[in-house]
Design an enzyme around this catalytic site. Structure first.
Site, PDB file in Angstrom:
ATOM      1  N   LYS A 179       1.593  -3.071   3.705  1.00 32.25           N
ATOM      2  CA  LYS A 179       1.217  -4.350   3.214  1.00 32.25           C
ATOM      3  C   LYS A 179       1.243  -4.749   1.613  1.00 32.25           C
ATOM      4  CE  LYS A 179      -2.733  -7.831   3.085  1.00 32.25           C
ATOM      5  NZ  LYS A 179      -3.840  -8.155   3.936  1.00 32.25           N
ATOM      6  N   LYS A 232       4.454  -6.331   5.996  1.00 31.76           N
ATOM      7  CA  LYS A 232       4.125  -7.666   5.616  1.00 31.76           C
ATOM      8  C   LYS A 232       4.272  -7.757   4.004  1.00 31.76           C
ATOM      9  CE  LYS A 232      -0.173 -10.287   5.460  1.00 31.76           C
ATOM     10  NZ  LYS A 232      -1.673 -10.165   5.475  1.00 31.76           N
TER      11      LYS A 232
HETATM   12  C1  PBG Z   1      -6.719 -10.666   4.320  1.00 31.35           C
HETATM   13  C2  PBG Z   1      -5.312 -11.121   4.662  1.00 31.35           C
HETATM   14  C3  PBG Z   1      -4.224 -11.990   4.164  1.00 31.35           C
HETATM   15  C4  PBG Z   1      -3.385 -12.247   4.907  1.00 31.35           C
HETATM   16  C5  PBG Z   1      -3.649 -11.935   6.005  1.00 31.35           C
HETATM   17  N1  PBG Z   1      -4.694 -10.982   6.119  1.00 31.35           N
HETATM   18  C6  PBG Z   1      -4.285 -12.366   2.456  1.00 31.35           C
HETATM   19  C7  PBG Z   1      -4.349 -10.915   1.683  1.00 31.35           C
HETATM   20  O1  PBG Z   1      -4.417  -9.809   1.866  1.00 31.35           O
HETATM   21  O2  PBG Z   1      -4.667 -11.573   0.414  1.00 31.35           O
HETATM   22  C8  PBG Z   1      -2.097 -13.002   4.417  1.00 31.35           C
HETATM   23  C9  PBG Z   1      -1.681 -14.044   5.732  1.00 31.35           C
HETATM   24  C10 PBG Z   1      -0.703 -14.720   5.139  1.00 31.35           C
HETATM   25  O3  PBG Z   1      -0.213 -14.996   3.763  1.00 31.35           O
HETATM   26  O4  PBG Z   1      -0.111 -15.577   5.899  1.00 31.35           O
HETATM   27  N2  PBG Z   1      -6.646  -9.415   3.566  1.00 31.35           N
END
Ligand code: PBG
Length: 308
Positions: A179, A232
């Protein structure tokens, strides 16, 4: 002839649709930066889940906005929070639909970071204990898959141990293994009210320039017991998807995140692009790159298009 020799198929069975649940009743408010996505109260989330299952979509992922926030994000494991209530209500009325629970604290902490703070830093190991509680509470509510998105080190092993100890050996873990710290999460943070109140998430999310590190993160999560690994965001990272697919023997998911969705929607609403064509092309490219599973806010539209 083109259909006969087609190499990559996009299938309704590959898709997971994410939703945002809130407290209250009969609420269905559109999220301004994510057209056609809504804040839903549990009753409306159940209705939508039925439609999702009828379309042949296999799974739903549930995010929530809590009724209260505090230093450690204790709303995240409160069985009365919207997420836990939505999980059990959906499991009861649509048992065939797989439910993915997102495990993170950022929606629930008053500082908006994904873990417990120690000064200006997140305390990784203290946070693991809290993530265990969140995972067990979602499994107890009826989640089939636990998806930790917090990016703490060691959380897959910690969550696996907690699930097993609490008789949830059959609950799978889909790890947000790779991520990146990304600008593409902007609309989500508005939707989930989860933007960090100071600093950024670079202490725990990855540098977009790194791919060797991605393989290291994946290897760690696989060793810790992840059942599905995720990359992601999706579109800007398809090379990473291909590498992960080639080197790992586990199902690979991609998250077609909120910023990717918002850009397509904005252009489509302006009449600048052919939405259907662009979405099908983008999602097909994610599969071509190696993804087995796609989490996408376009999933309902795609199911409608493919089912025709
Ligand atoms: C929580 C989380 C996030 C997303 C999914 N779970 C945001 C982040 O890490 O700031 C992003 C999902 C999206 O942008 O559609 N940590």
């Amino acid at each position: 002839m083109r259909a006969l020799v087609r190499e990559t198929m996009l299938d309704v069975q590959d898709l997971i649709y994410p939703i945002f649940v809130v407290a209250g009743e009969n609420i269905r408010e559109e999220i301004s930066s994510m057209p056609n996505c809504y804040h839903l109260s549990v009753d409306n989330a159940v209705e939508l889940a039925k439609k999702i299952a009828d379309l042949g979509l296999p799974a739903i992922e549930i995010f929530g906005l809590p009724e209260y926030k505090d230093e450690i994000g204790s709303g995240a494991w409160d069985m009365k929070s919207p997420v836990q209530r939505a999980i059990s209500a959906i499991k009861k009325s649509v048992p065939e639909l797989l439910i993915v629970g997102d495990v993170c604290l950022c929606q629930y902490t008053n500082h908006g970071h994904c873990g417990k703070l120690c000064g200006n830093y997140v305390d990784n190991d203290e946070t693991l204990k809290l993530l265990q509680k969140v995972a067990v509470s979602q499994a107890a509510a009826g989640a089939d898959i636990i998806a930790p998105s917090d990016m703490m080190d060691g959380r897959v092993a910690a969550i696996r141990a907690a699930l097993d100890e609490n008789n949830f050996a059959n609950v799978a873990i889909m790890s947000y293994a790779v991520k990146y710290a990304s600008g593409f999460y902007g609309p989500f943070r508005e939707a989930a009210d989860s933007a960090p109140q100071f600093g950024d998430r670079k202490q725990y999310q990855m540098d977009c320039a790194n791919i060797r590190e991605a393989l290291k993160e994946v290897a760690l999560d696989v060793a810790e017991g992840a059942d599905i690994i995720m990359v992601k965001p999706a579109l800007a990272y398809l090379d990473v998807v291909t590498r992960v697919r080639a080197e790992m023997n586990l199902p690979v998911a991609v998250y077609n995140v909120s910023g990717e969705y918002a850009m397509v929607k904005a252009a489509a609403l302006n009449g600048w692009i052919d939405e259907r064509r662009i979405v099908l092309e983008s999602l097909t490219s994610m599969k071509r790159a190696g993804a087995d599973i796609i989490i996408s806010y376009h999933a309902i539209d795609v199911a409608n298009w493919l089912n025709k």
